[in-house]
Every structure is written in structure tokens, then in C-alpha cells.
Design an enzyme around this catalytic site. Structure first.
Site, short mmCIF file in Angstrom:
data_model
loop_
_atom_site.label_atom_id
_atom_site.label_comp_id
_atom_site.label_asym_id
_atom_site.label_seq_id
_atom_site.Cartn_x
_atom_site.Cartn_y
_atom_site.Cartn_z
N CYS A 112 0.82 -1.22 0.00
CA CYS A 112 0.00 0.00 0.00
C CYS A 112 0.85 1.27 0.00
CB CYS A 112 -0.95 0.00 1.19
SG CYS A 112 -2.07 -1.39 1.21
N HIS A 235 -3.12 7.54 2.93
CA HIS A 235 -3.56 6.25 2.36
C HIS A 235 -4.91 5.90 2.99
CE1 HIS A 235 -3.92 2.19 1.21
NE2 HIS A 235 -3.53 1.67 2.37
N ASN A 265 -10.07 0.22 0.70
CA ASN A 265 -8.62 0.33 0.63
C ASN A 265 -8.16 -0.23 -0.72
OD1 ASN A 265 -5.85 0.00 0.81
ND2 ASN A 265 -5.88 -0.93 2.85
C1 LIG Z 1 -9.22 -4.82 10.78
C2 LIG Z 1 -9.72 -3.75 11.74
C3 LIG Z 1 -10.76 -2.91 11.04
C4 LIG Z 1 -10.38 -4.45 12.91
O1 LIG Z 1 -10.91 -3.48 13.78
P1 LIG Z 1 -10.73 -3.61 15.35
O2 LIG Z 1 -11.50 -2.52 15.99
O3 LIG Z 1 -9.25 -3.67 15.58
O4 LIG Z 1 -11.43 -4.96 15.62
P2 LIG Z 1 -10.82 -6.18 16.41
O5 LIG Z 1 -9.59 -6.68 15.75
O6 LIG Z 1 -10.73 -5.72 17.83
O7 LIG Z 1 -11.96 -7.25 16.21
C5 LIG Z 1 -13.18 -7.14 16.91
C6 LIG Z 1 -14.08 -8.32 16.58
O8 LIG Z 1 -14.70 -8.08 15.33
C7 LIG Z 1 -14.66 -9.28 14.56
N1 LIG Z 1 -14.65 -8.94 13.16
C8 LIG Z 1 -13.60 -8.82 12.33
N2 LIG Z 1 -14.00 -8.51 11.09
C9 LIG Z 1 -15.35 -8.42 11.16
C10 LIG Z 1 -16.31 -8.13 10.20
N3 LIG Z 1 -16.01 -7.84 8.92
N4 LIG Z 1 -17.61 -8.10 10.58
C11 LIG Z 1 -17.95 -8.38 11.84
N5 LIG Z 1 -17.07 -8.68 12.80
C12 LIG Z 1 -15.77 -8.70 12.45
C13 LIG Z 1 -13.40 -9.96 14.99
O9 LIG Z 1 -13.52 -11.34 14.74
C14 LIG Z 1 -13.38 -9.66 16.48
O10 LIG Z 1 -14.19 -10.59 17.12
P3 LIG Z 1 -13.70 -11.30 18.46
O11 LIG Z 1 -13.38 -10.20 19.41
O12 LIG Z 1 -14.88 -12.14 18.82
O13 LIG Z 1 -12.51 -12.09 18.04
C15 LIG Z 1 -8.57 -2.86 12.23
O14 LIG Z 1 -7.74 -3.60 13.08
C16 LIG Z 1 -7.75 -2.31 11.13
O15 LIG Z 1 -8.22 -1.51 10.34
N6 LIG Z 1 -6.45 -2.65 11.06
C17 LIG Z 1 -5.59 -2.18 10.00
C18 LIG Z 1 -5.88 -2.95 8.76
C19 LIG Z 1 -5.31 -2.31 7.52
O16 LIG Z 1 -5.38 -1.13 7.35
N7 LIG Z 1 -4.77 -3.13 6.63
C20 LIG Z 1 -4.26 -2.71 5.38
C21 LIG Z 1 -3.00 -2.01 5.55
S1 LIG Z 1 -2.46 -1.25 4.06
#
Ligand SMILES: CC(C)(COP(=O)(O)OP(=O)(O)OC[C@H]1O[C@@H](n2cnc3c(N)ncnc32)[C@H](O)[C@@H]1OP(=O)(O)O)[C@@H](O)C(=O)NCCC(=O)NCCS
Length: 310
Positions: A112, A235, A265
Site C-alpha cells: 500500500c 492512504h 482500501n
Molecule cells: C481490521 C480492523 C478494522 C479491525 O478493527 P478492530 O477494531 O481492531 O477490531 P478487532 O480486531 O478488535 O476485532 C473485533 C471483533 O470483530 C470481529 N470482526 C472482524 N471482522 C469483522 C467483520 N467484517 N464483521 C464483523 N465482525 C468482524 C473480529 O472477529 C473480532 O471478534 P472477536 O473479538 O470475537 O474475536 C482494524 O484492526 C484495522 O483496520 N487494522 C488495519 C488494517 C489495515 O489497514 N490493513 C491494510 C494495511 S495497508
């Protein structure tokens, strides 16, 4: 000599996939996706549209916008982690399709952050006097490496392309400073096996810290301060990560580009896609000081401070 952006274009596939569409194929909800990521919908390319097709469409527009011809291009850099095939590079495919006969061509793999790697590399060739026009394309068809059974990643990504021509601009304008970096120890947090594998929380922490720091670093390198910034183009990974960078720069909401709700993204394409969006909306003007910042798998990051205009 100062290098800057002298032409720009983008391509987005027509097919819109909303959060409601995803609710039908996986255990997720519109509410979860919106509140955790800011994403409402994304574009997905059809089976007949590959990475090179999207890159080609964006590149044609950038060339036209720059008022040059393909034969004026000296170097093609394509930032992508979803090339049509491992080799030849997408850059070579574009060289042939554009008719950019004299251009050297290669792909850049920095996930990215790839567009930032590309534009900063292009800047070096222009400012050294070696080349006059570098075509930098950020393009991804992430849908082909997305595991549509993995709700942790499938809701985040979209397909698209953005392209710029890096060339000489007038004094005082162009790329004033840059920062590039990598931390291979974080490779395990975001990578492709068959599909994208991600440790969301680790990537989130890294992104919030690194994006903010890189913004401050490029300003310092250019002898500028937060108060000088007119617009931030981060980004478009997640609105919460983007908001952290905006707050670090103490900018009002309307001074940050936000396209993540419409396109998700799009990896290396997200920054150039967003620049076009802001230009079309009239939110970027000549001589504005713009900070662009990206991060991605690798882990990688890159930022520039750029004074807009030719
Ligand atoms: C992925 C992301 C959105 C998750 O958000 P978060 O607030 O950190 O959520 P968590 O990781 O605490 O997960 C919370 C719960 O939601 C669940 N969950 C994950 N994806 C889900 C979805 N699409 N729908 C519903 N629930 C979901 C998880 O399983 C977790 O459940 P659990 O607690 O029972 O295990 C966040 O971590 C993020 O944006 N990270 C960076 C990712 C990124 O930018 N990647 C590309 C880089 S270029």
C-alpha cells in the site's frame, strides 16, 4: 530543478459492492464495517479486467492531462502487489500498450506504500536530470487475492488505479521533502500466502504511529510546520487510522481527503485516486502545501510534502 506532478488520471471499475452485499455472503454487518473502518462500499473489477487494464486506463488519462505523448515517457514505474502475472512486469505491459517506446519499465513492490515509493523514485530521476517524464502508476486488483470467506480482510479492500506523470515544475512548487522507510520485522503482520493474511490490530498500531510520525518528519525536512499544511492525503485504509494522522497535524476534517467510504482500501492506488477526487471537487489549488502519506505490508511507509502545481 524541482520535480512534481504534471499530469494525473484514475480508473475505477464500475461494479459497486456495498456492505449490504457483503452481509449476504459473510457473517458481517454494515454497522460493524462502517464504525470500525469507515467503508460503505468498494469497486470490484470484473473477470475480464486485470491489473494492467486498469493501470492502462489511468495512465492514458495522466499522459493526456500532462499534455505529452507516450513517446515522451522515459521511465514507467508500476506500484502493485497484484500484477497480471509474476513477469513480465505490468510496467512492460503498459509500455507496449501505451506505445512508450523509449521508456524503461519496472514494477515496484511496496504494497500500500507502493505509490509513495514510486513517486519518490521518479522524483530522483527527474531532479538528477537523467529523465524528463516518469509515469508512476498505483494499481491493484486486490479482489483476486482476497479470501471472500475471511471477514477480517474481505470487507476492507477494493480495486482501482491512479497514475501520475512526474516531471519538472516551476520554482517553489513540486516535492519539497520525502521520507521512505521499511521494517521487515513486521512482515508477518500483513502478507499474501494464497490470499491476504493480516493481523489487523498490529497493522493498526503500526499505521497510527508511523503515519503521524512521517507527516511530522516531512514537514521538518522541508523547514515547515503543521500550520503550513493546506491539505492531507493519507492512504485510505481505515478512517480511524486516517483520523489519527489528521489529529497529529491538527487539521480540520475538511482538510483531509476521504474516499475510503466509496472505494475501500485500494492499496497502491488509494493516494492517486484521492488526489483526482480532490482536484475534481476543487479542494486542491495551485500552491497549496499537501502532505501525502502511505503505509503498507512489508512493513513499508512513505510520505511527501508537495507544493501543488506545475
Ligand atoms: C481490521 C480492523 C478494522 C479491525 O478493527 P478492530 O477494531 O481492531 O477490531 P478487532 O480486531 O478488535 O476485532 C473485533 C471483533 O470483530 C470481529 N470482526 C472482524 N471482522 C469483522 C467483520 N467484517 N464483521 C464483523 N465482525 C468482524 C473480529 O472477529 C473480532 O471478534 P472477536 O473479538 O470475537 O474475536 C482494524 O484492526 C484495522 O483496520 N487494522 C488495519 C488494517 C489495515 O489497514 N490493513 C491494510 C494495511 S495497508
Amino acid at each position: 530543478m524541482n520535480a512534481g506532478i504534471v499530469g494525473i488520471g484514475r480508473f475505477l471499475p464500475e461494479k459497486v459492492v456495498t456492505n449490504a452485499d457483503l452481509e449476504k455472503i459473510m457473517d458481517t454487518s454494515d454497522e460493524w464495517i462502517r464504525t470500525r473502518t469507515g467503508i460503505e462500499e468498494r469497486r470490484i473489477a470484473d473477470d475480464n479486467t486485470n491489473t494492467s487494464d486498469m493501470g492502462f486506463a489511468a495512465a492514458q488519462k495522466a499522459i493526456q492531462d500532462a499534455g505529452i505523448t507516450a513517446e515522451d515517457i522515459d521511465l514507467i514505474l508500476v506500484a502493485t502487489v497484484t500484477p497480471d502475472q509474476p513477469f513480465p512486469s505490468v510496467a512492460c505491459m503498459l509500455q507496449e500498450r501505451l506505445g512508450a517506446k523509449k521508456a524503461a519499465a519496472m514494477d515496484v513492490s511496496a504494497a500500500c506504500a507502493g505509490f509513495m515509493y514510486g513517486i519518490i523514485t521518479g522524483k530522483q530521476f527527474v531532479e538528477s536530470g537523467a529523465y524528463k517524464h516518469v509515469l508512476v502508476v498505483g494499481v491493484e486488483k486486490l479482489s483476486k487475492i482476497t479470501d471472500w470467506n475471511d471477514r477480517n480482510t474481505a470487507v476492507l479492500f477494493g480495486d482501482g488505479a491512479g497514475a501520475v506523470i512526474v516531471g519538472e515544475v516551476s520554482e517553489g512548487r513540486g516535492i519539497l521533502s520525502f521520507e521512505l522507510g521499511a521494517d521487515g520485522t513486521g512482515a508477518k503482520h500483513l502478507y499474501q500466502d494464497e490470499y491476504i493474511i493480516m493481523n489487523g490490530r498490529e497493522v493498526f498500531k503500526f499505521a497510527v504511529r508511523q503515519m503521524g510520525e512521517s507527516c511530522i518528519n516531512v514537514l521538518e525536512k522541508a523547514g515547515l510546520t503543521k500550520e503550513d499544511v493546506d491539505f492531507l492525503i493519507p492512504h485510505q485504509a481505515n478512517i480511524r487510522i486516517m483520523e489519527a494522522s489528521r489529529q497529529r497535524l491538527e487539521l480540520p476534517v475538511e482538510k483531509m481527503s476521504k474516499t475510503v467510504h466509496k472505494y475501500g482500501n485500494t492499496s497502491a492506488a488509494s493516494i492517486p485516486i484521492s488526489i483526482v477526487e480532490e482536484l475534481e471537487a476543487g479542494r486542491i489549488k495551485d500552491d497549496d502545501l499537501i502532505v501525502m502519506v502511505g503505509f503498507g505490508g512489508g512493513l513499508t511507509w512513505g510520505a511527501i510534502a508537495i507544493r501543488w502545481g506545475k
